[in-house]
Enzyme design. Structure first.
Site, PDB file in Angstrom:
ATOM      1  N   LEU A   1     -20.895   6.757 -20.237  1.00  0.00           N
ATOM      2  CA  LEU A   1     -21.632   7.259 -21.407  1.00  0.00           C
ATOM      3  C   LEU A   1     -21.737   6.237 -22.525  1.00  0.00           C
ATOM      4  O   LEU A   1     -22.261   6.557 -23.595  1.00  0.00           O
ATOM      5  CB  LEU A   1     -20.942   8.519 -21.948  1.00  0.00           C
ATOM      6  N   ARG A   2     -21.236   5.032 -22.277  1.00  0.00           N
ATOM      7  CA  ARG A   2     -21.306   4.020 -23.339  1.00  0.00           C
ATOM      8  C   ARG A   2     -22.751   3.701 -23.704  1.00  0.00           C
ATOM      9  O   ARG A   2     -23.062   3.420 -24.865  1.00  0.00           O
ATOM     10  CB  ARG A   2     -20.581   2.741 -22.909  1.00  0.00           C
ATOM     11  N   GLY A   3     -23.645   3.704 -22.715  1.00  0.00           N
ATOM     12  CA  GLY A   3     -25.050   3.416 -22.987  1.00  0.00           C
ATOM     13  C   GLY A   3     -25.649   4.416 -23.965  1.00  0.00           C
ATOM     14  O   GLY A   3     -26.384   4.032 -24.891  1.00  0.00           O
TER      15      GLY A   3
END
Length: 461
Positions: free
Chosen positions: A399-401
């Site tokens: 979920l970093r993007g």
């Protein structure tokens, strides 16, 4: 007492009839006397040690004193007593040098030191003078506005100005509140960014001395040892005196600042592991011979490199919030302009920097304003959903993007002076936030940035 001349040989001896001296600071008073008794009095003060002063009197000249005045930096304080008189031959111009110990305020000394260090620094190429490379410059500015984006990885050809652009960012970095004298640049208002000693002082209810300091940029050389990066512990002192003698490393200095690694893809694996640990937890822990010391290490990680020299480890690549691709400028007119600007800078750096002073100041104000209003910038729920849909359809791991794209879009809106994120803001930053997170297909001939843009317009249409 002020007119009395004594030979100032030792601070302890002189202090018998003087008030206590707070700082080892010397006042030099120059009087240029003529034969008829009239004189011109030039008064200045400068900082240097007593021993240096006495040694220099052996070969005394007015040029020595003027040199001290130019290079030592001015300071002001309350005068104490003492002096040394030098008398020339009869009938010739004479110089009288009065030397007095001065108790200065800490603030004035710090200001003088800052001024002297700023003047002696190697001239840096102005950020506003960088021609082209808009993608790289935008990524750097967005990370300064919101350090939580997580840094930027810059990959490109040799000689495209990657290192020059990163180092030119120093002039634009804003000032932040730090605890005075703390080696970790502790934030007096955020417990997560405080060193252990500062946090203990807060718990005890002690008042913290707070000063404004510019954000640090620390270079991590490829040949650095692990002890230099992390920190070292004096084992002998710890065993004999029972004191944790801790010498902070580069990670401590980079806390709440920028850590720059040139040719990051050539960095040794053991240093990559250290960076991964610190980037993941925000803390650096040093363990030596049963002794453990921890300190905050939250920094903006900036790396640059040439893809021809090797790929970066996927674990470290994922830690960079944004990814900028830099290419060689193909336009002949732009290439000529770059060459001419560089020649001007090499010929006269001060004059060149002065010519961009107004643009640099405008950028500083823009960054300061964006940092101040960042917390008030809003992004609609519908746009958040579309960002996550783009990430899901591109098979982005984790979920970093999603998180970085939201943060970068807000920073861009703040930079443009708006309090609402638009689809245009997202379109500008989303390729840089997702490009390095896509699963690579060796048979794919289309650039990953173009794939992201195509998917963006498909979802947002």
């Amino acid at each position: 007492m002020k007119g009395k001349k004594i030979l100032l040989t030792d601070k302890a001896e002189a202090s018998k009839e003087q008030s206590p001296i707070k700082h080892n600071t010397i006042t030099v008073e120059v009087q240029n006397s003529v034969a008829n008794g009239n004189y011109t009095r030039n008064f200045f003060r400068c900082n240097f040690g007593i021993k240096t002063l006495l040694q220099t009197f052996h070969s005394f000249s007015l040029l020595n004193l003027l040199s001290w005045w130019v290079f030592a930096g001015l300071s002001f304080g309350r005068e104490y007593y003492g002096g040394i008189g030098l008398v020339g031959k009869k009938g010739r111009p004479q110089f009288h040098v009065a030397v007095a110990c001065v108790a200065t305020d800490i603030g004035s000394v710090e200001e003088a030191q800052k001024l002297a260090s700023k003047e002696n620094q190697r001239p840096v190429y102005p950020f506003a003078a960088i021609v082209g490379q808009d993608e790289m410059k935008l990524c750097l500015l967005l990370n300064v506005i919101d350090p939580k984006i997580g840094g930027v990885m810059i990959m490109g050809d040799r000689g495209t100005g990657k290192s020059t652009t990163v180092r030119s960012l120093v002039d634009l970095l804003p000032e932040i509140k730090v605890v005075a004298g703390d080696p970790y640049n502790s934030d007096p208002e955020d417990p997560e960014s405080m060193g252990i000693e500062v946090r203990e002082s807060v718990v005890k209810g002690e008042d913290l001395a707070v000063v404004m300091a510019k954000i640090n940029m620390v270079d991590l050389p490829l040949g650095a040892t692990e002890d230099r990066v992390c920190a070292t512990i004096d084992i002998e002192k710890a065993l004999t005196e029972g004191v944790k003698a801790f010498e902070p490393g580069l990670l401590a200095k980079a806390n709440r600042g920028i850590l720059y690694v040139d040719e990051v893809n050539l960095l040794d694996d053991h240093l990559v592991d250290v960076l991964l640990d610190s980037a993941a937890s925000g803390w650096n822990t040093v363990k030596r011979e049963g002794i453990s010391i921890s300190h905050p290490a939250r920094f903006i990680l900036i790396g640059s490199g040439n893809p021809e020299e090797g790929e970066l480890r996927p674990q470290l690549l994922d830690r960079f919030g944004m990814h900028a691709q830099v290419g060689t400028v193909r336009d002949a007119e732009l290439r000529v302009k770059i060459v001419e600007e560089r020649a001007r800078f090499d010929k006269n750096p001060k004059e060149f920097r002065h010519s961009y002073k107004a643009e640099q100041e405008k950028l500083r104000q823009q960054i300061a304003s964006a940092r101040a209003c960042l917390s008030s910038v809003q992004i609609d729920h519908d746009l958040k959903v579309k960002i996550s849909k783009v990430c899901a359809e591109l098979n982005v791991d984790g979920l970093r993007g999603d998180i970085v794209t939201n943060r970068a879009a807000k920073s861009l809106a703040a930079l443009k002076g708006r309090d609402q994120v638009t689809a245009e803001d997202i379109a500008t930053v989303i390729p840089n936030c997702l490009r390095h997170r896509l699963q690579k297909d060796p048979l794919e001939s289309i650039d990953s940035g173009l794939l992201i843009i195509e998917k963006f317009y498909e979802v947002f249409s």
